[in-house]
Design an enzyme around this catalytic site. Structure first.
Site, short mmCIF file in Angstrom:
data_model
loop_
_atom_site.label_atom_id
_atom_site.label_comp_id
_atom_site.label_asym_id
_atom_site.label_seq_id
_atom_site.Cartn_x
_atom_site.Cartn_y
_atom_site.Cartn_z
N PHE A 62 0.83 -1.21 0.00
CA PHE A 62 0.00 0.00 0.00
C PHE A 62 0.88 1.27 0.00
O PHE A 62 0.93 2.02 -0.99
CB PHE A 62 -0.94 -0.09 1.21
CG PHE A 62 -1.50 1.22 1.68
CD1 PHE A 62 -2.26 2.01 0.82
CD2 PHE A 62 -1.29 1.66 2.98
CE1 PHE A 62 -2.78 3.23 1.25
CE2 PHE A 62 -1.80 2.87 3.42
CZ PHE A 62 -2.54 3.65 2.55
N ASP A 113 10.05 -6.47 -3.48
CA ASP A 113 8.93 -6.97 -2.67
C ASP A 113 8.89 -8.49 -2.76
O ASP A 113 9.22 -9.05 -3.81
CB ASP A 113 7.59 -6.40 -3.17
CG ASP A 113 6.54 -6.35 -2.08
OD1 ASP A 113 6.20 -5.24 -1.62
OD2 ASP A 113 6.07 -7.44 -1.65
N GLY A 165 1.66 -7.71 -0.52
CA GLY A 165 1.49 -6.76 -1.62
C GLY A 165 1.32 -7.48 -2.94
O GLY A 165 1.38 -8.72 -3.00
N ASP A 186 12.96 -11.41 -1.16
CA ASP A 186 12.69 -11.31 0.27
C ASP A 186 13.86 -10.54 0.90
O ASP A 186 15.00 -11.03 0.88
CB ASP A 186 12.59 -12.72 0.87
CG ASP A 186 12.17 -12.69 2.33
OD1 ASP A 186 12.38 -11.66 3.00
OD2 ASP A 186 11.63 -13.71 2.80
N VAL A 187 13.59 -9.37 1.43
CA VAL A 187 14.70 -8.54 1.95
C VAL A 187 15.21 -9.03 3.30
O VAL A 187 16.16 -8.46 3.83
CB VAL A 187 14.33 -7.04 2.00
CG1 VAL A 187 14.00 -6.51 0.62
CG2 VAL A 187 13.21 -6.77 2.98
N TYR A 194 21.14 -7.41 -3.09
CA TYR A 194 22.20 -6.89 -3.97
C TYR A 194 21.56 -6.01 -5.04
O TYR A 194 20.52 -6.37 -5.59
CB TYR A 194 22.94 -8.04 -4.65
CG TYR A 194 23.49 -9.04 -3.66
CD1 TYR A 194 24.67 -8.79 -2.96
CD2 TYR A 194 22.79 -10.22 -3.40
CE1 TYR A 194 25.16 -9.70 -2.04
CE2 TYR A 194 23.27 -11.13 -2.47
CZ TYR A 194 24.45 -10.87 -1.79
OH TYR A 194 24.92 -11.76 -0.87
N TYR A 237 5.82 -7.01 15.88
CA TYR A 237 5.85 -5.76 15.11
C TYR A 237 6.47 -4.64 15.93
O TYR A 237 7.49 -4.06 15.52
CB TYR A 237 4.42 -5.42 14.71
CG TYR A 237 4.27 -4.26 13.76
CD1 TYR A 237 4.73 -4.33 12.45
CD2 TYR A 237 3.61 -3.09 14.15
CE1 TYR A 237 4.57 -3.27 11.57
CE2 TYR A 237 3.43 -2.04 13.27
CZ TYR A 237 3.92 -2.12 11.99
OH TYR A 237 3.74 -1.07 11.10
N LYS A 283 10.21 -3.17 15.18
CA LYS A 283 10.34 -1.78 14.71
C LYS A 283 11.24 -0.99 15.66
O LYS A 283 12.05 -0.16 15.21
CB LYS A 283 8.96 -1.11 14.63
CG LYS A 283 8.09 -1.60 13.48
CD LYS A 283 8.59 -1.13 12.12
CE LYS A 283 7.58 -1.40 11.02
NZ LYS A 283 8.11 -1.09 9.68
N ARG A 305 -7.27 -4.26 8.82
CA ARG A 305 -7.21 -2.99 9.53
C ARG A 305 -8.57 -2.29 9.48
O ARG A 305 -9.42 -2.60 8.64
CB ARG A 305 -6.09 -2.12 8.96
CG ARG A 305 -4.73 -2.63 9.40
CD ARG A 305 -3.57 -1.82 8.87
NE ARG A 305 -3.14 -2.25 7.55
CZ ARG A 305 -2.07 -1.78 6.92
NH1 ARG A 305 -1.33 -0.87 7.50
NH2 ARG A 305 -1.73 -2.21 5.73
#
Ligand code: NAD
Ligand code: UDP
Length: 308
Positions: free
Chosen positions: A11, A31, A36, A53-54, A59, A142, A146, A183
């Site tokens: 989003f 992403d 998403g 997948d980060v 790279y 979460y 964070k 949400r």
């Protein structure tokens, strides 16, 4: 500039990419499509979409001038469904994004959240408030990851001189949120449009302050270009109860849906409102789109989604 955006098919990430691309920048969009979809960010010249997948090392060939780390599921429903992936996106993912920034000499902005304030004991919440979080509660994958991403960002700045900003984003809504995201705004709109009861958790007197996506995206880009290094709140400081949100959605949709009360979510923060003093002073930031207008803009897209 050449800009990496993680979470680019989500989003906020997709709206951010659109704004950066429109400003003439080249975008490397990353992403893993967990929450998403690339439909949010159609292919175009000057935009490279990488399905990665980060949480794994990342790279990028060639120069990188800016990095926005926005990859992370962000709905309490996801915290229950995939807590390990949530924690990984904000710890390993933040680690990898910071290393990429260090390697490329790029400025990075880390997407943090109002959730770092937990169930706040002061309101509105200024950046100087340390928060009230549960380290092992249903939202901790979460909140705490964070908080770690903020600590890691600061550590990179201290040890390596990394040029890094931290944005604490308060509840943001708009087109492209998934209907089943869980949400409040997409759920209420979806139920209202289907003429189904609107599920208000608990007494509905808990508060949030909802920002329209365009306001937040403008603030995030301004923060990136400001060079500011400490955490900064962004959002909208128009505070409403969740019952008031439900009523606003009913009005915006013209729905006859009743409001029903369902059990309260455990550890649900009772109040949340950003203190935007710093953002106003530093960036000249001002949220421009109120709840009524923002819901109408969001609704126009959701009606299309329901019809399709
Ligand atoms: P979203 O779920 O729509 O977007 C998150 C995106 O990240 C998705 O496209 C998802 O597939 C991707 N992603 C998740 N884990 C990944 C991984 N390991 N590797 C690569 N991609 C991954 O949620 P959103 O609301 O757009 O949130 C985006 C960011 O903004 C998140 O970091 C979130 O914590 C932060 N944020 C959002 C809000 C809000 O109200 N929307 C508030 C505070 C902070
Ligand atoms: N909420 C609700 N019904 C829903 C989803 C959320 O009443 O179907 C409430 C939830 O209890 C919380 C508020 O709306 O008090 C905002 O929830 P959301 O998940 O949108 O964001 P967050 O809790 O992360 O601020």
């Amino acid at each position: 500039m050449r800009i990496v955006v993680t979470g680019a098919a989500g989003f906020l990430g997709s709206h951010l990419c659109d704004a950066l691309h429109l400003a003439g920048h080249e975008i490397v969009a990353m992403d893993n499509l967990s929450t998403g979809r690339w439909d949010n960010l159609p292919a175009r010249p000057g935009l490279t979409r990488l399905t990665v997948d980060v949480a794994n090392p990342i790279y990028v060939e060639g120069k990188v001038d800016r990095i926005f780390h926005f990859a992370s599921p962000a709905s309490p429903r996801d915290f229950a469904r995939v807590p390990v992936a949530v924690a990984a996106a904000n710890s390993l993912g933040a680690w990898n994004a910071l290393h990429l920034a260090k390697e490329k000499g790029a400025r990075i902005v880390m997407a943090s959240t109002s959730e770092v304030y937990g169930d706040p004991l002061v309101s509105p919440q200024p950046e100087s408030y340390w928060g009230n979080t549960n380290p092992v509660g249903p939202r901790s994958c979460y909140d705490e990851s964070k908080r770690f991403s903020e600590a890691l960002t600061r550590a990179f700045a201290l040890q390596y001189g990394s040029d890094a900003g931290i944005v604490r984003i308060f509840n943001t809504y708009g087109p492209r949120m998934r209907r089943d995201d869980g949400r409040a705004v997409p759920t209420f709109l979806d139920h209202a449009l289907r003429r189904e009861p609107i599920p208000v958790q608990g007494d509905g007197l808990q508060t949030r302050s909802f920002a329209y996506v365009a306001d937040v995206v403008a603030g995030v880009i301004a923060l990136m270009e400001s060079g500011y290094a400490s955490p900064l709140n962004l959002g909208n400081d128009e505070e409403v109860t969740i019952l008031e949100l439900a009523e606003a959605v009913i009005q915006a949709t013209g729905s006859e849906s009743p409001i029903v009360h369902v059990p309260a979510a455990p550890d649900d923060p009772r109040q949340r409102k950003p203190d935007l003093t710093l953002a106003r002073r530093l960036l000249g930031y001002e949220p421009r789109i109120g709840l009524r207008e923002g819901l109408a803009a969001t609704l126009s897209q959701r009606e299309g989604q329901l019809a399709s």
